[in-house]
Design a protein around this motif. Sequence first.
Motif, PDB file in Angstrom:
ATOM      1  N   GLN A 374       1.001  -1.174  -0.099  1.00  8.69           N
ATOM      2  CA  GLN A 374      -0.061   0.127   0.030  1.00  8.69           C
ATOM      3  C   GLN A 374       0.878   1.197   0.102  1.00  8.69           C
ATOM      4  OE1 GLN A 374      -0.964   2.522   2.444  1.00  8.69           O
ATOM      5  NE2 GLN A 374      -2.287   3.266   1.331  1.00  8.69           N
ATOM      6  N   ILE A 375       1.998   1.304   0.964  1.00  6.92           N
ATOM      7  CA  ILE A 375       2.927   2.383   0.821  1.00  6.92           C
ATOM      8  C   ILE A 375       3.567   2.436  -0.594  1.00  6.92           C
ATOM      9  CG2 ILE A 375       5.020   3.314   2.021  1.00  6.92           C
ATOM     10  CD1 ILE A 375       4.213   1.782   4.310  1.00  6.92           C
ATOM     11  N   ALA A 376       3.893   1.456  -1.228  1.00  3.90           N
ATOM     12  CA  ALA A 376       4.761   1.352  -2.526  1.00  3.90           C
ATOM     13  C   ALA A 376       3.654   2.057  -3.502  1.00  3.90           C
ATOM     14  CB  ALA A 376       4.939   0.080  -2.886  1.00  3.90           C
ATOM     15  N   ILE A 377       2.257   1.542  -3.585  1.00  2.00           N
ATOM     16  CA  ILE A 377       1.512   2.226  -4.639  1.00  2.00           C
ATOM     17  C   ILE A 377       1.065   3.390  -4.540  1.00  2.00           C
ATOM     18  CG2 ILE A 377      -0.691   1.208  -3.518  1.00  2.00           C
ATOM     19  CD1 ILE A 377       0.120   1.370  -7.276  1.00  2.00           C
ATOM     20  N   ARG A 378       0.955   3.971  -3.051  1.00  2.00           N
ATOM     21  CA  ARG A 378       0.753   5.263  -2.566  1.00  2.00           C
ATOM     22  C   ARG A 378       1.633   6.409  -3.460  1.00  2.00           C
ATOM     23  NH1 ARG A 378       0.399   6.614   3.266  1.00  2.00           N
ATOM     24  NH2 ARG A 378       2.427   6.523   3.238  1.00  2.00           N
ATOM     25  N   THR A 379       3.059   5.894  -2.913  1.00  2.00           N
ATOM     26  CA  THR A 379       4.104   6.567  -3.467  1.00  2.00           C
ATOM     27  C   THR A 379       3.985   6.787  -4.924  1.00  2.00           C
ATOM     28  OG1 THR A 379       5.435   6.078  -1.695  1.00  2.00           O
ATOM     29  CG2 THR A 379       6.628   6.859  -3.416  1.00  2.00           C
ATOM     30  N   LEU A 380       4.072   5.535  -5.569  1.00  2.00           N
ATOM     31  CA  LEU A 380       3.902   5.724  -7.189  1.00  2.00           C
ATOM     32  C   LEU A 380       2.820   6.380  -7.632  1.00  2.00           C
ATOM     33  CD1 LEU A 380       4.701   2.448  -9.533  1.00  2.00           C
ATOM     34  CD2 LEU A 380       2.789   3.731  -9.847  1.00  2.00           C
ATOM     35  N   SER A 381       1.678   6.119  -7.227  1.00  2.00           N
ATOM     36  CA  SER A 381       0.488   7.003  -7.628  1.00  2.00           C
ATOM     37  C   SER A 381       0.755   8.522  -7.476  1.00  2.00           C
ATOM     38  CB  SER A 381      -0.779   6.630  -6.936  1.00  2.00           C
ATOM     39  OG  SER A 381      -1.687   7.349  -7.200  1.00  2.00           O
TER      40      SER A 381
END
Length: 494
Positions: A374-381
Amino acid sequence: MNKPIEQSSTSNISPVLTVLKDEWRYWLRSKLAVSVLVIGVLLTLSSVIVTGFSMSALVHEREGMQNTSEQTFMEQPDRHPHRMVHYGHYAFRTPSPLSMLDPGVDAYTGNSIFLEGHRQNSAMFAEQKQSTGLTKLGSLSPAFIVQVLAPLMLILIGYSSITREKESQTLTFLLAQGTSIYTLLCGKALALISVVLLIILPLLITGIFAWLMGENILLVAYFLMSYALYLSIWALIVLLLSTLAAKNSNSFTALSFAWILLCIVMPRIASTSASIAVPAAGKLETDFAVIAELRKLGDGHNANDPAFNQLKQSLLKKYNVDTLEELPINFRGAVAQASEGELSKVLNRFAEQRMQKELAQTQVARTFGWFSPQIAIRTLSMINAGTSIETHHRFLRETERLRLDFVQSLNQTHIEKLSYIDDLNRNNGEEASAKARVSAENWQMIQGFQFSTESANVRLLSSLSTLAQLIFWAGLLVYLLYLASSNLARRASL
């Protein structure tokens, strides 16, 4: 899957697709699964529509306010140039096309700045700062729904994917029939991924709209595929824990705990760890430090301040005159210009220190993407949507350059177009005050301010490290699922 797969009636269909069809047949007979599917798709679609209309309105509103601010500034009557320094004007940040899907930090950092002399103001009118507590809870962006709520929907739909086969004792029979455990898992995985595609569909519609608004089509595709990868990771988590669990209740409990840990707890741990690893001074402490530094510079409103004696002597020597009145320029304007330049250096130094601290904290928090997808996709997003902390910092730097340029242009007008004697006597009656004004034609230095996000290539390259985190999660889960399924097959054959 509560009954054996009938090979005779499906001989022309791949076994994997047969499992997929059977899984969907089970879901469509389940009121819980149908309710979750309908609510999930409708919630995502409604959020996309509401956020899209809101962002579209904000684009036109901020562009209109930017034009109004600049026009109001340029329509001011004849004034003393330093009055216009304090009059100031606004710079607005227009949302990027993909911010319709992920507003990112914009909702917290503000979208406009008031530009004036002697000060660096903070960004204002952040949506979340103006909202009540209930409004904050009710503000569900598409990114939040897909990042946090969609995994919960997948859990509610798929938690019993394998455990119900165990509880109904059909797993052993299926394996004895010749159905491979890997075929079973692939079919279940494809069924969950088809749910992922349903959830992503509203995002696809908005992505097309963002492309029509000028966003790069490759970036939009990359953005959507990243979300599909993220939800596929959750599909793998659901299958893994359902494979490891013995009962439906155990699977649901384990998946609920995983969701709370990865989507709720871990982001808080990341934020707290970043604050501890990179401590930053509070606003009050920083303000006192800035004031202490500025006091060393002298008062730019007082041409007799001893801090400007060196400037005075250098100008007298340069123009080979003995008094300030003999100078061909306005000494008071020169003091204002020199003071603003030195003041801006101090303010920029503290601003850069603050931004570097914020960026360092952000980088620490982003490393937790290795522990939570979730942290990874939030950053990428946020990076790809142009709503990350880096984009906000660039907005602050560009508006500061704009502020300094327009203030120093007014100070240059003060130097060249207003005599020192008239300036000195400006408070001696109305006539003297009128002489200490310059033509309104000098306010035309304001140019149209337009802030744009980084190029698509820059955003793509900046997000590759977080994409690697998602790929790591996908690879790890595939490997763990392989081990779990092999162990399950061995136990079932005993």
